[in-house]
Scaffold this motif. Structure first.
Motif, mmCIF file in Angstrom:
data_model
loop_
_atom_site.group_PDB
_atom_site.id
_atom_site.type_symbol
_atom_site.label_atom_id
_atom_site.label_comp_id
_atom_site.label_asym_id
_atom_site.label_seq_id
_atom_site.Cartn_x
_atom_site.Cartn_y
_atom_site.Cartn_z
ATOM 1 N N ASP A 123 -8.133 -4.222 -1.246
ATOM 2 C CA ASP A 123 -7.101 -3.245 -1.588
ATOM 3 C C ASP A 123 -5.733 -3.887 -1.378
ATOM 4 O O ASP A 123 -5.477 -4.474 -0.317
ATOM 5 N N ASP A 124 -4.881 -3.787 -2.404
ATOM 6 C CA ASP A 124 -3.513 -4.285 -2.296
ATOM 7 C C ASP A 124 -2.555 -3.097 -2.309
ATOM 8 O O ASP A 124 -2.719 -2.169 -3.125
ATOM 9 N N ILE A 125 -1.582 -3.133 -1.422
ATOM 10 C CA ILE A 125 -0.540 -2.105 -1.430
ATOM 11 C C ILE A 125 0.696 -2.704 -2.094
ATOM 12 O O ILE A 125 1.213 -3.741 -1.665
ATOM 13 N N TYR A 126 1.173 -2.048 -3.156
ATOM 14 C CA TYR A 126 2.329 -2.530 -3.920
ATOM 15 C C TYR A 126 3.552 -1.648 -3.677
ATOM 16 O O TYR A 126 3.443 -0.428 -3.469
ATOM 17 N N LYS A 127 4.706 -2.308 -3.746
ATOM 18 C CA LYS A 127 5.972 -1.602 -3.749
ATOM 19 C C LYS A 127 6.901 -2.309 -4.724
ATOM 20 O O LYS A 127 7.165 -3.500 -4.595
ATOM 21 N N GLU B 220 2.450 0.255 -8.193
ATOM 22 C CA GLU B 220 2.956 0.999 -7.041
ATOM 23 C C GLU B 220 1.782 1.602 -6.264
ATOM 24 O O GLU B 220 0.795 2.074 -6.850
ATOM 25 N N GLY B 221 1.888 1.560 -4.918
ATOM 26 C CA GLY B 221 0.872 2.170 -4.086
ATOM 27 C C GLY B 221 -0.384 1.325 -3.957
ATOM 28 O O GLY B 221 -0.375 0.110 -4.142
ATOM 29 N N ILE C 183 2.730 -5.826 -0.628
ATOM 30 C CA ILE C 183 3.285 -5.820 0.733
ATOM 31 C C ILE C 183 2.173 -5.812 1.793
ATOM 32 O O ILE C 183 2.443 -6.062 2.967
ATOM 33 N N LYS C 184 0.931 -5.548 1.360
ATOM 34 C CA LYS C 184 -0.174 -5.550 2.304
ATOM 35 C C LYS C 184 -1.481 -5.715 1.552
ATOM 36 O O LYS C 184 -1.660 -5.164 0.470
#
Length: 271
Positions: free
Chosen positions: A140-144, A129-130, A149-150
């Protein structure tokens, strides 16, 4: 071998497990005398072989073993809780994982062998997460809910790594610019080709083989190894030929051309 006890001041049963060689494998705590409910601090050790130096006459040697702390953490009523750490053979932390009731919750970090962060982020109920830092900061990976997601590439980190690689390459070239590799005797190529052609059987299939060995300071060869030839007898003949080969010029290092033992790889196509 397992040894366990319960002191009056303890609320748990302490247990140490050893290998048949007497090497410590586990330090553990349990809620019950049957050692079925893990409860408290645990340490898991891994055995690694530590062979003694080979003797001059290559006499059989007794294998020596040692251990190192591989994993450390705590259980609460059979469930992992809190921070669990993994270690390398050098004693440095290689991974940090956080649990709540056996579920990944909290900080997760991977380290390389010298302690630099490779991966870092947070888990929430077993899902990433995050923001997660990946590949030592390159991305950098953004997780949800465990899904990316990015993704953002860190151009500054990438540029810094490229500069460092170039600097290390230049330093390595400067360090070895006076080094000279081993050199084979005059007409060696002709001699080994002739030997192979004379030694092979009539039904020998043309093959490409590679011989790796050490060129010693005195110009002799040691520890030859042959790959690429399926015929065992032929392989041994070539190995013996290289073993008896002399007149090699050893490698040298530095401006003063200091001779050193050096690894060498020789490739030949047998026709």
């Amino acid at each position: 071998m397992i040894v366990f006890e319960k002191k009056l001041s303890d609320s748990v049963f302490r247990m140490n497990q050893f290998s048949k060689e007497g090497i410590l494998l586990t330090i553990a705590s349990f809620k019950d005398a049957n050692l079925s409910i893990s409860h408290g601090d645990f340490e898991y050790y891994k055995m690694i072989e530590n062979p003694p130096p080979a003797s001059i006459n290559d006499a059989p040697q007794t294998t020596h073993w040692q251990n190192y702390l591989q994993i450390k953490g705590s259980y609460f009523l059979n469930k992992k809780n809190g921070i669990w750490r993994e270690y390398g053979t050098n004693g440095k932390v290689t991974k940090i994982v956080t649990y709540i009731d056996d579920v990944l919750n909290g900080t997760y970090t991977d380290y390389d062998t010298i302690g630099n962060v490779i991966t870092n982020g947070e888990y929430v109920n077993n899902f990433r997460e995050g923001r997660w830092t990946m590949l030592s900061g390159i991305r950098d990976d953004i997780y949800k809910n465990g899904k990316v997601i990015k993704t953002t590439k860190n151009k500054e980190v990438i540029a810094a790594k490229e500069r460092k690689q170039k600097e290390e390459l230049l330093l390595e070239k400067e360090k070895h610019k006076y080094d000279v590799p081993p050199r084979m005797p005059v007409d060696f190529n002709f001699a080994i080709s002739k030997f192979v052609n004379n030694a092979r059987s009539s039904d020998f299939t043309p093959e490409t083989f590679v011989v790796t060995f050490t060129v010693n300071i005195d110009g002799t060869i040691s520890t030859p190894s042959v790959t690429g030839i399926s015929d065992y007898i032929m392989r041994e003949k070539i190995k013996d030929y290289f073993q008896q080969s002399k007149g090699w010029k050893p490698a040298t290092i530095g401006k003063d051309k200091k001779p050193v033992d050096s690894w060498y790889s020789y490739r030949l196509i047998s026709r």
